[in-house]
Scaffold this active site. Structure first.
Site, PDB file in Angstrom:
ATOM      1  N   LYS A   1       0.842  -1.193   0.000  1.00 55.82           N
ATOM      2  CA  LYS A   1       0.000   0.000   0.000  1.00 55.82           C
ATOM      3  C   LYS A   1       0.876   1.242   0.000  1.00 55.82           C
ATOM      4  O   LYS A   1       2.060   1.203   0.326  1.00 55.82           O
ATOM      5  CB  LYS A   1      -0.914   0.017   1.235  1.00 55.82           C
ATOM      6  CG  LYS A   1      -0.180   0.260   2.574  1.00 55.82           C
ATOM      7  CD  LYS A   1      -0.047   1.736   2.893  1.00 55.82           C
ATOM      8  CE  LYS A   1       0.818   2.053   4.082  1.00 55.82           C
ATOM      9  NZ  LYS A   1       2.232   1.723   3.976  1.00 55.82           N
TER      10      LYS A   1
ATOM     11  N   GLY B   1      10.926  -2.653   4.251  1.00 57.60           N
ATOM     12  CA  GLY B   1      11.281  -1.490   5.053  1.00 57.60           C
ATOM     13  C   GLY B   1      11.282  -0.188   4.292  1.00 57.60           C
ATOM     14  O   GLY B   1      12.039   0.726   4.624  1.00 57.60           O
TER      15      GLY B   1
ATOM     16  N   GLY C   1       8.287   1.598   3.599  1.00 52.69           N
ATOM     17  CA  GLY C   1       7.053   2.344   3.814  1.00 52.69           C
ATOM     18  C   GLY C   1       5.927   1.947   2.900  1.00 52.69           C
ATOM     19  O   GLY C   1       4.952   2.685   2.753  1.00 52.69           O
ATOM     20  N   LEU C   2       6.019   0.771   2.285  1.00 54.23           N
ATOM     21  CA  LEU C   2       4.989   0.303   1.359  1.00 54.23           C
ATOM     22  C   LEU C   2       4.121  -0.793   1.963  1.00 54.23           C
ATOM     23  O   LEU C   2       3.419  -1.504   1.247  1.00 54.23           O
ATOM     24  CB  LEU C   2       5.639  -0.208   0.067  1.00 54.23           C
ATOM     25  CG  LEU C   2       6.474   0.816  -0.703  1.00 54.23           C
ATOM     26  CD1 LEU C   2       7.080   0.189  -1.948  1.00 54.23           C
ATOM     27  CD2 LEU C   2       5.632   2.028  -1.073  1.00 54.23           C
ATOM     28  N   GLY C   3       4.160  -0.925   3.283  1.00 54.89           N
ATOM     29  CA  GLY C   3       3.299  -1.903   3.945  1.00 54.89           C
ATOM     30  C   GLY C   3       3.717  -3.341   3.725  1.00 54.89           C
ATOM     31  O   GLY C   3       2.876  -4.242   3.710  1.00 54.89           O
ATOM     32  N   SER C   4       5.027  -3.575   3.581  1.00 52.33           N
ATOM     33  CA  SER C   4       5.480  -4.948   3.336  1.00 52.33           C
ATOM     34  C   SER C   4       5.146  -5.862   4.510  1.00 52.33           C
ATOM     35  O   SER C   4       4.706  -7.010   4.310  1.00 52.33           O
ATOM     36  CB  SER C   4       6.984  -4.975   3.051  1.00 52.33           C
ATOM     37  OG  SER C   4       7.728  -4.440   4.138  1.00 52.33           O
TER      38      SER C   4
ATOM     39  N   ASP D   1      -2.267   0.011   7.429  1.00 51.87           N
ATOM     40  CA  ASP D   1      -1.550  -0.798   6.445  1.00 51.87           C
ATOM     41  C   ASP D   1      -2.237  -2.145   6.232  1.00 51.87           C
ATOM     42  O   ASP D   1      -2.480  -2.563   5.096  1.00 51.87           O
ATOM     43  CB  ASP D   1      -0.101  -1.024   6.895  1.00 51.87           C
ATOM     44  CG  ASP D   1       0.750   0.216   6.756  1.00 51.87           C
ATOM     45  OD1 ASP D   1       0.180   1.311   6.585  1.00 51.87           O
ATOM     46  OD2 ASP D   1       1.991   0.099   6.838  1.00 51.87           O
TER      47      ASP D   1
END
Length: 546
Positions: A113, A250, A252-255, A312
């Site tokens: 996300k 890590g 900031g893409l909701g991994s 997230d």
């Protein structure tokens, strides 16, 4: 078993498991996605591989049809000869019920996300707009033979590989009546006694690795074990859980949320507490399944981040886009699905600057404590930006191809980023991306996620000349940034059951995705080619709760 032993044994077991749970069983086992079975006490039954469900997939109490004993009318003599030397009599053998087939391998997937508006303010009860992107995580679940009493967590993208003996885990603590949680429960905080009971089993994970690597591995293991012990039971079958992701870790893409949704949905499927997904599933029924997955994904996120906002995992589970607000952590968040959110192409740029969500959250918390009035006003302003963006994109007159409409949305990008800078959560690498984009003049850029590094998203102006975009991409490449062309607003959590795809092969029934193929897929492109859900057209076999 230690992690050092797991590579060889897991590989052998997975191959035998794939054969046992192969394509001949797969068709009979697809009903596992369409029904729920509970024990008399109301707790989910352990997974056997062939659930009993009614034709509509909703009867959770329907019994399996009675199996008749084998007949010996034609080959009785041969059968008795075959049974000579066995401790059981021929009658006992003939009347014994056939064992349930092994669960076929299956895959769950969930998207990453971007928070388009509302970072950090969302933690303090303000609104945020978040949307799914086409980069995703994939979890392959492979059952082992009954004699193998182990679970293995593999995440080759971060070099994590660890195996636990199921019977050694702290079941007595997790299953105690005062501690036991059920699949439908809303868990808003971690139980300190349960966390403590897990520690001996978490501390052995990557114990010889560098501290930063060990920290990531043990956080992942903690999230997995907390869900496994909360939702499973000691009778759970041995399994290998293998994760692959096309998302930068890590950044900031909701991994972590994407992975949490994969784990949550996989375990809930294994204990048969999810209905569907199927094309004719009513929306309200689908909503129940999504919320169930989302609640346990949030528990996983708490294990990793401590005090996550929940946005997230919510957008990863639901897909598309949402307006998210959580004012009371003892109650579910207020989530407004934005089903008409426009598909806006973004240029997503990874700074490759390592960052910690927990660290950035702590920065804002410290600032709020030191300067409460000023900080609260900044958070309130971010909230106003999110609400304005929500009103804009849901307006029937909004036209994503109209320059004036996109200009207003771009201005909101700039406002939001400036407010985040005032909270001290940006980074020089993020600001450099903004400089490069502004210099070329192709769009509006803001950080996404917690900041401190991670990624920036650029909303491209309509009609951007290809040569200008190429010029920007060249500059980004020269300075060592990583670029992704992404699309907002795709599907949320999905299932490939069984793990078979028609990949243009000659294999009967399609290509079976086993451990070896999954692990050997090279990089993000290799994973997408092998099991990717697709972007414009969904690949046959993948199903989604919508």
């Amino acid at each position: 078993m230690s992690s050092k032993d797991s590579n060889h044994t897991s590989r052998d077991d997975s191959k035998s498991a794939q054969k046992s749970g192969g394509q001949k069983q797969a068709a009979a086992s697809t009903s596992g996605l369409n029904g729920v079975q509970r024990t008399k006490a109301g707790r989910p039954a352990s997974f056997s591989g062939r659930p009993s469900v009614s034709s509509n997939g909703l009867d959770i109490n329907e019994k399996s049809p009675t199996r008749k004993p084998l007949s010996t009318n034609t080959n009785g003599a041969n059968l008795r000869e075959h049974l000579n030397g066995l401790t059981a009599s021929p009658r006992q053998y003939l009347e014994r019920k056939p064992s349930s087939p092994m669960m076929p391998a299956f895959i769950t997937s969930a998207p990453g996300k971007v928070i388009v508006f509302g970072e950090h303010a969302v933690v303090y009860g303000k609104a945020a707009v978040a949307a799914s992107i086409s980069l995703r995580s994939y979890l392959l679940v492979t059952a082992l033979s009954k004699s193998r009493r182990t679970i293995t967590l593999r995440f080759p993208d971060i070099s994590l590989n660890h195996t636990w003996n199921i019977d050694d885990l702290p079941w007595s603590v997790f299953s105690h009546p005062s501690k036991k949680k059920f699949y439908y429960d809303l868990v808003t905080s971690l139980d300190s006694e349960l966390v403590e009971a897990m520690q001996p089993h978490v501390s052995t994970v990557s114990s010889d690795a560098p501290i930063e690597v060990r920290k990531i591995h043990q956080a992942s293991a903690s999230a997995f074990l907390y869900l496994f012990l909360s939702l499973g039971s000691q009778s759970f079958p041995g399994c290998i859980y293998t994760l692959r992701s096309t998302l930068p870790i890590g950044a900031g893409l909701g991994s972590s949320a994407s992975i949490s949704v994969c784990l949550s949905s996989a375990l809930l499927l294994q204990i048969r507490t999810l209905s569907g997904p199927h094309p004719d599933q009513p929306r309200d029924e689908s909503e129940v399944q999504i919320e169930r997955i989302n609640r346990w994904a949030f528990v996983s996120e708490m294990c990793i981040h401590g005090n996550p906002s929940g946005v997230d995992n919510t957008v990863s589970a639901r897909g598309k886009a949402v307006l998210f607000k959580r004012e009371d952590y003892t109650r579910p968040p207020a989530v407004t699905p934005l089903r008409t959110f426009p598909e806006l192409p973004l240029l997503l740029v990874n700074t490759k600057q390592p960052r910690s969500t927990a660290t950035e959250l702590a920065k804002v918390a410290a600032l709020k404590k030191a300067q409460p009035t000023v900080t609260d006003s900044i958070l309130q302003s971010i909230d106003k930006v999110s609400e304005a963006a929500h009103a804009l994109v849901t307006d029937p007159d909004f036209d994503q191809a109209d320059k004036d409409s996109i200009q207003v949305l771009g201005d909101l990008f700039n406002f939001n980023h400036g407010l985040l800078v005032s909270l001290s959560v940006s980074h020089p690498r993020l600001e450099r991306i903004r400089e490069l984009v502004d210099d070329v003049g192709v769009g509006w850029t803001k950080l996404t996620g917690a900041g401190g590094g991670g990624c920036a998203i650029t909303l491209l102006k309509p009609g951007t000349a290809p040569k200008d975009l190429q010029n920007l991409e060249t500059k980004l490449d020269v300075e060592g940034f990583e670029r992704f062309e992404t699309t907002l607003g795709g599907d949320g959590v999905g299932v490939l059951w069984p793990a078979v795809l028609r990949n243009g092969t000659d294999e009967e029934g399609g290509e079976e995705i086993d451990q070896e193929k999954f692990l050997n897929a090279e990089g993000r492109d290799g994973v997408e080619r092998l099991v990717g859900v697709g972007v414009q057209e969904r690949r046959e076999g993948w199903k989604f709760w919508r």
